[in-house]
Design a protein around this motif. Sequence first.
Motif, mmCIF file in Angstrom:
data_model
loop_
_atom_site.group_PDB
_atom_site.id
_atom_site.type_symbol
_atom_site.label_atom_id
_atom_site.label_comp_id
_atom_site.label_asym_id
_atom_site.label_seq_id
_atom_site.Cartn_x
_atom_site.Cartn_y
_atom_site.Cartn_z
ATOM 1 N N MET A 1 -0.019 -4.786 -4.820
ATOM 2 C CA MET A 1 1.334 -4.836 -5.373
ATOM 3 C C MET A 1 1.295 -5.047 -6.886
ATOM 4 O O MET A 1 2.092 -4.437 -7.625
ATOM 5 N N ALA A 2 0.385 -5.873 -7.373
ATOM 6 C CA ALA A 2 0.261 -6.065 -8.821
ATOM 7 C C ALA A 2 -0.038 -4.739 -9.513
ATOM 8 O O ALA A 2 0.544 -4.421 -10.568
ATOM 9 N N HIS A 3 -0.924 -3.948 -8.937
ATOM 10 C CA HIS A 3 -1.235 -2.632 -9.511
ATOM 11 C C HIS A 3 -0.026 -1.700 -9.440
ATOM 12 O O HIS A 3 0.257 -0.965 -10.403
ATOM 13 N N PHE B 1 0.836 -1.210 0.000
ATOM 14 C CA PHE B 1 0.000 0.000 0.000
ATOM 15 C C PHE B 1 0.870 1.260 0.000
ATOM 16 O O PHE B 1 0.527 2.258 -0.634
ATOM 17 N N MET B 2 1.972 1.199 0.742
ATOM 18 C CA MET B 2 2.870 2.356 0.779
ATOM 19 C C MET B 2 3.523 2.571 -0.579
ATOM 20 O O MET B 2 3.672 3.712 -1.041
ATOM 21 N N ILE B 3 3.912 1.490 -1.238
ATOM 22 C CA ILE B 3 4.508 1.611 -2.579
ATOM 23 C C ILE B 3 3.523 2.280 -3.525
ATOM 24 O O ILE B 3 3.881 3.189 -4.286
ATOM 25 N N GLN B 4 2.260 1.847 -3.505
ATOM 26 C CA GLN B 4 1.280 2.458 -4.398
ATOM 27 C C GLN B 4 1.108 3.942 -4.089
ATOM 28 O O GLN B 4 1.012 4.769 -5.001
ATOM 29 N N THR C 1 4.715 -8.449 -12.501
ATOM 30 C CA THR C 1 3.250 -8.480 -12.413
ATOM 31 C C THR C 1 2.714 -9.810 -12.901
ATOM 32 O O THR C 1 1.845 -10.427 -12.267
ATOM 33 N N GLU C 2 3.218 -10.272 -14.044
ATOM 34 C CA GLU C 2 2.758 -11.544 -14.595
ATOM 35 C C GLU C 2 3.040 -12.696 -13.636
ATOM 36 O O GLU C 2 2.188 -13.571 -13.413
ATOM 37 N N ALA C 3 4.243 -12.712 -13.064
ATOM 38 C CA ALA C 3 4.598 -13.786 -12.133
ATOM 39 C C ALA C 3 3.680 -13.775 -10.911
ATOM 40 O O ALA C 3 3.278 -14.838 -10.414
ATOM 41 N N LEU C 4 3.343 -12.584 -10.439
ATOM 42 C CA LEU C 4 2.468 -12.463 -9.274
ATOM 43 C C LEU C 4 1.060 -12.957 -9.588
ATOM 44 O O LEU C 4 0.462 -13.723 -8.826
ATOM 45 N N LEU C 5 0.519 -12.553 -10.732
ATOM 46 C CA LEU C 5 -0.827 -12.987 -11.107
ATOM 47 C C LEU C 5 -0.873 -14.489 -11.388
ATOM 48 O O LEU C 5 -1.845 -15.166 -11.043
#
Length: 755
Positions: free
Chosen positions: A558-560, A490-493, A578-582
């Motif tokens: 995190m994906a976003h 959340f902080m990263i976003q 992102t792909e690896a996470l999804l």
Amino acid sequence: MTFSLSVPASANRLIDSSSPYLLQHAHNPVDWYPWGEEAFAKARKENKPILLSIGYSTCYWCHVMEREIFENPDIARLMNESIVSIKIDREQRPDVDDIYMTAAQIMTHGGGGWPNNVFVTPDLKPFFAGTYFPPAVFTSVIQQIHDRWAQDQAGITALADRLAGAIIQIKQQENDAASILPEQPTIEALLQHYGDYYDNRFGGFYQAPKFPNEAALLFLLDTYRLTHNNVAMNMVRGTLESMAQGGIYDAVGGGFHRYATDAQWRIPHFEKMIYNQALLARAYTEFYALSNNMPEGRAIAEGIFAFTLRQMTLKDGGFYSALDAETDAVEGAYYAWTDAELHDALDKESYAWLARHYGLAEIPEISGHKHTDGMVLCLKQPLSEIATAEGLSYEEMVKKQQAVMSALRIARDKRLLPHLDNKIITAWNGLMIDAFARAGQCMGRAEYIQAARRAADFLLANLRKQDGTLYRTWRDGKAEIAAYFEDYAFMIQGLVSTYRATKADTYLQAAEELVAQAKKLFWDREHGGYYFTDGSEQLLVRMKNAVDSALPSGNAVMAHALLDLYEITGNAEWKQQTEALLKAFGQAIKKDPRGYTHMMHALLRLNHLIPAAKATQQPVETATLQEAMETKAHVQVSASEPKREGNCLTVTVVLDIAEGWHINANPASLDFLIPTSVDVREDSGKTEAKPAYPDASAITTPLGDIKVYEGKISIPVQVTLPGGAENLRLLVRAQACKDTTCLAPSDWIMPVQLK
């Protein structure tokens, strides 16, 4: 005038805590311990079971239980003699809360809530759980656990071992998922789901109680932005406009209450959480931006931000956590109005304007609890329609409304303010930083961007350690508790959005550094996905938690954020991450797309960057222990053939309830029980349904006398149809209970064929 003074108990071990929730219990006669080795060692040494009592400082039923039980010296004496008592703030320790809420849901067949009271062995394995207990019931529970522990400790230990194994099995399901990337049909299935459960009359999804469901709103907004799907936008519009009219929105002070107890958004549960303000402010901001700058979205977003800056912001820049629902043990007292109070607060012209355009909705009483005399202000029609009717521009009408509400706020400010939970939570602050930065950029409001910067600077200065890792909370100058994965995500976003609004490299650099820290601390190198904890403390299980709850999951956020970094930098590494996470959650997403709505939202965005990768494996359908916790396991629902005369239709719903179980009557006898409800919907939203709920049976339980339905019951529904009705569907909701055990409520949706 005379006063009676009560002398508080001497302080217990909670007095040194930074948690407002623990401090609320610091003068109880209960010999409370905070979570930690001192309490565990005492339980082992004295061979006693442990009570984990988990809640948070703005929890209404937590307050009730403290007043009725934990402040009672006789009950406290019994607790101190029989068990070791640990008090836990779920907002400081969401990892502990999640594990033992799962335990409670298993033991109560899907029940749960706060306060969550879980009895565990000295090695922290659960064997009995419940939420709120009346004093006599709680006393009996303590005595029975004490006796059973003395007589059959081996039996309790064996039960606890089995329950611990079940928790581990449930929590590790996401760890073992096959690596696949869901395809477009999964997104379409999620859109269909929200379309089926959308309330065309009052907005929102599902039946009462109604939650804003911000993850769904943000998903639908981006669906419209990326695909121009007007159905998605209409669902958002209907929901946000209806919420703005209802009592869930605090028209006097700005900001939203947590949820509505009714379908029309009129009567809220009155606590205000900073994460709701952040997510709804973002939703209204994006609605404003995507709906040709329609002013309704902007006005409500500005109301949320004004409330946040006025009442929820530390002078140095961080955002407080929450405002309580009750004042002086009365839920809603601060927000409710009597007609006489409105007369006194307003001049004659302002009162006349308010009476024309606002109604007062009555707050239901909670049996056995103090009740306010006042009611809740609700708009009778959208403000834009009022402006048109009175020949004013929307902006002129907003000024008139604000003048009236400012006068009411001056009067309300003389009341005792609800308790403020003034701890700073990194994750929740990240959400609000994100909302302020987006709105400042969208609306051209420099003060919003400045608010985002000040909060980001405060967190980086006060909740970031020398080694670059984060703390979870800060209060009164003290930061503590190692941050969880959601705090990083959340902080990263928030930092990425602040960079977009300011173009200050320091925020982009900090975001990239935190991504690297999160990868090192939380990434599952074997299966992919981020764990919730860093693994430094040994708990029953290390979990990932990619399913959305009241908050979007950390993995989804995190994906976003990774997609945002890719859009900003063009660095293909962010897209690959992102792909690896999804893919890590692909199988779970395909099985339950609604549970992963914010992850699906990220997939939607990814699909508009590159073609969707084809799945290489089909998901294996596996039953989970949670299926046995749902009402559908014990209630069968069917419907009769509809009978139609002109534009009137009658259909009868039949619920067949398993022997030994019951479902709650409508209305439910207690506010935390879900009433059985039936509704009929169709695409135009003009259908009117009038269910005739049958007479209920009265049964006596430890919670008191309640009204229920048992056996087989029929609920006839009379429906008035508009011309050209399409996609007519029947919605049913019920919650099965047995004694004081209640399952998770289930929803049924059945098509109604018109002939």
